[in-house]
Scaffold this motif. Structure first.
Motif: not given
Length: 78
Positions: A13-15, A29-30, A35-36, A42-44
């Motif tokens: 998605l970042e790419a 959409q992306k 954002a979801f 971040e938690k991982e």
């Protein structure tokens, strides 16, 4: 929980978002999916950092070479 598929999706998605080649609908959409997934990623990363810290502290304790360092590592583990 195996988060590897979410990490891979997040990177893709970042790419995609950085490519500048998305229609406005695709971008929306992306962006929503990105954002979801962000808090999950971040938690991982946070979990991985804590696990590494625990492993490092245990290695210091097991080595037992520096008494002061062993004491600090034991306190951190507690």
């Amino acid at each position: 929980m195996d988060t590897s598929k979410y990490i891979a999706e997040f990177k893709q998605l970042e790419a995609d978002l950085a490519s500048g080649e998305l229609s406005s609908a695709e971008l929306a959409q992306k962006s929503k999916r990105h954002a979801f997934l962000r808090p999950i990623i971040e938690k991982e990363e946070e979990i991985n950092a804590v696990e590494k810290s625990i492993a490092d502290d245990r290695a210091i304790i097991e080595a037992g070479e520096d008494k002061e360092l062993v004491k600090m590592a034991a306190e951190e583990l507690a």
